[in-house]
Write a protein that holds these residues in place. Structure first.
Motif, PDB file in Angstrom:
ATOM      1  N   UNK A 177       2.034 -15.803   1.596  1.00 54.11           N
ATOM      2  CA  UNK A 177       2.997 -14.828   1.091  1.00 54.11           C
ATOM      3  C   UNK A 177       2.423 -14.202  -0.172  1.00 54.11           C
ATOM      4  N   UNK A 178       2.442 -12.877  -0.227  1.00 51.16           N
ATOM      5  CA  UNK A 178       2.001 -12.142  -1.400  1.00 51.16           C
ATOM      6  C   UNK A 178       3.159 -11.299  -1.902  1.00 51.16           C
ATOM      7  N   UNK A 179       3.330 -11.270  -3.196  1.00 53.85           N
ATOM      8  CA  UNK A 179       4.319 -10.395  -3.809  1.00 53.85           C
ATOM      9  C   UNK A 179       3.646  -9.062  -4.100  1.00 53.85           C
ATOM     10  N   UNK A 180       4.363  -7.993  -3.830  1.00 52.79           N
ATOM     11  CA  UNK A 180       3.816  -6.663  -4.073  1.00 52.79           C
ATOM     12  C   UNK A 180       4.815  -5.838  -4.879  1.00 52.79           C
ATOM     13  N   UNK A 181       4.298  -4.822  -5.517  1.00 53.06           N
ATOM     14  CA  UNK A 181       5.159  -3.854  -6.184  1.00 53.06           C
ATOM     15  C   UNK A 181       5.101  -2.553  -5.398  1.00 53.06           C
ATOM     16  N   UNK A 182       6.213  -1.846  -5.407  1.00 58.93           N
ATOM     17  CA  UNK A 182       6.288  -0.556  -4.716  1.00 58.93           C
ATOM     18  C   UNK A 182       6.882   0.450  -5.698  1.00 58.93           C
ATOM     19  N   UNK A 183       6.232   1.586  -5.813  1.00 58.11           N
ATOM     20  CA  UNK A 183       6.774   2.627  -6.680  1.00 58.11           C
ATOM     21  C   UNK A 183       6.477   4.005  -6.097  1.00 58.11           C
ATOM     22  N   UNK A 184       7.282   4.944  -6.494  1.00 64.33           N
ATOM     23  CA  UNK A 184       7.118   6.325  -6.050  1.00 64.33           C
ATOM     24  C   UNK A 184       6.178   7.039  -7.012  1.00 64.33           C
ATOM     25  N   UNK A 185       5.101   7.595  -6.481  1.00 69.32           N
ATOM     26  CA  UNK A 185       4.146   8.350  -7.301  1.00 69.32           C
ATOM     27  C   UNK A 185       4.686   9.758  -7.540  1.00 69.32           C
ATOM     28  N   UNK A 186       4.126  10.423  -8.529  1.00 72.20           N
ATOM     29  CA  UNK A 186       4.560  11.785  -8.873  1.00 72.20           C
ATOM     30  C   UNK A 186       4.401  12.757  -7.715  1.00 72.20           C
ATOM     31  N   UNK A 187       3.400  12.503  -6.861  1.00 72.57           N
ATOM     32  CA  UNK A 187       3.145  13.409  -5.737  1.00 72.57           C
ATOM     33  C   UNK A 187       3.996  13.091  -4.514  1.00 72.57           C
ATOM     34  N   UNK A 188       4.921  12.116  -4.649  1.00 70.50           N
ATOM     35  CA  UNK A 188       5.831  11.793  -3.552  1.00 70.50           C
ATOM     36  C   UNK A 188       5.380  10.652  -2.662  1.00 70.50           C
ATOM     37  N   UNK A 189       4.149  10.189  -2.817  1.00 66.03           N
ATOM     38  CA  UNK A 189       3.661   9.077  -2.020  1.00 66.03           C
ATOM     39  C   UNK A 189       4.234   7.770  -2.552  1.00 66.03           C
ATOM     40  N   UNK A 190       4.347   6.780  -1.681  1.00 69.40           N
ATOM     41  CA  UNK A 190       4.783   5.444  -2.060  1.00 69.40           C
ATOM     42  C   UNK A 190       3.534   4.605  -2.314  1.00 69.40           C
ATOM     43  N   UNK A 191       3.432   4.020  -3.502  1.00 70.83           N
ATOM     44  CA  UNK A 191       2.259   3.225  -3.883  1.00 70.83           C
ATOM     45  C   UNK A 191       2.647   1.750  -3.864  1.00 70.83           C
ATOM     46  N   UNK A 192       1.857   0.948  -3.158  1.00 69.19           N
ATOM     47  CA  UNK A 192       2.071  -0.498  -3.071  1.00 69.19           C
ATOM     48  C   UNK A 192       0.874  -1.192  -3.701  1.00 69.19           C
ATOM     49  N   UNK A 193       1.147  -2.217  -4.512  1.00 70.47           N
ATOM     50  CA  UNK A 193       0.081  -2.954  -5.183  1.00 70.47           C
ATOM     51  C   UNK A 193       0.361  -4.444  -5.089  1.00 70.47           C
ATOM     52  N   UNK A 194      -0.698  -5.221  -4.929  1.00 69.46           N
ATOM     53  CA  UNK A 194      -0.606  -6.677  -4.905  1.00 69.46           C
ATOM     54  C   UNK A 194      -1.210  -7.192  -6.219  1.00 69.46           C
ATOM     55  N   UNK A 195      -0.378  -7.480  -7.226  1.00 70.72           N
ATOM     56  CA  UNK A 195      -0.894  -7.876  -8.538  1.00 70.72           C
ATOM     57  C   UNK A 195      -1.758  -9.139  -8.513  1.00 70.72           C
ATOM     58  N   UNK A 196      -1.555 -10.027  -7.549  1.00 69.18           N
ATOM     59  CA  UNK A 196      -2.339 -11.263  -7.473  1.00 69.18           C
ATOM     60  C   UNK A 196      -3.793 -11.005  -7.083  1.00 69.18           C
ATOM     61  N   UNK A 197      -4.062  -9.840  -6.500  1.00 66.31           N
ATOM     62  CA  UNK A 197      -5.405  -9.501  -6.040  1.00 66.31           C
ATOM     63  C   UNK A 197      -5.863  -8.254  -6.799  1.00 66.31           C
TER      64      UNK A 197
END
Length: 73
Positions: A2-22
């Protein structure tokens, strides 16, 4: 795993997902579903790349015995 990820809306409208553990494991998508699919692929690729680095280090160290195991992510 199981990995925790963050999801946020970028200024250009794309959804950005990041895995802080990696470190550096980031992806994006046109919507949340695509971003989640893409970050899963990015996590798999990140883990594969780290494994390749470890294999290379083992070969350089002259490890006596190597074996493989499969872990589903």
């Amino acid at each position: 795993m199981i990995f925790h990820i963050t999801i946020e809306l970028a200024e250009d409208g794309w959804i950005v997902a990041e895995c802080p553990a990696l470190p550096g494991c980031v992806s994006q998508g046109k919507d949340q579903e695509e971003a989640l699919d893409n970050i899963k692929e990015a996590i798999t690729a990140w883990l594969w790349a780290e494994d390749q680095k470890a294999i290379s280090a083992l070969q350089q160290d002259g490890a006596q015995k190597q074996t493989q195991i499969m872990v589903t992510v």
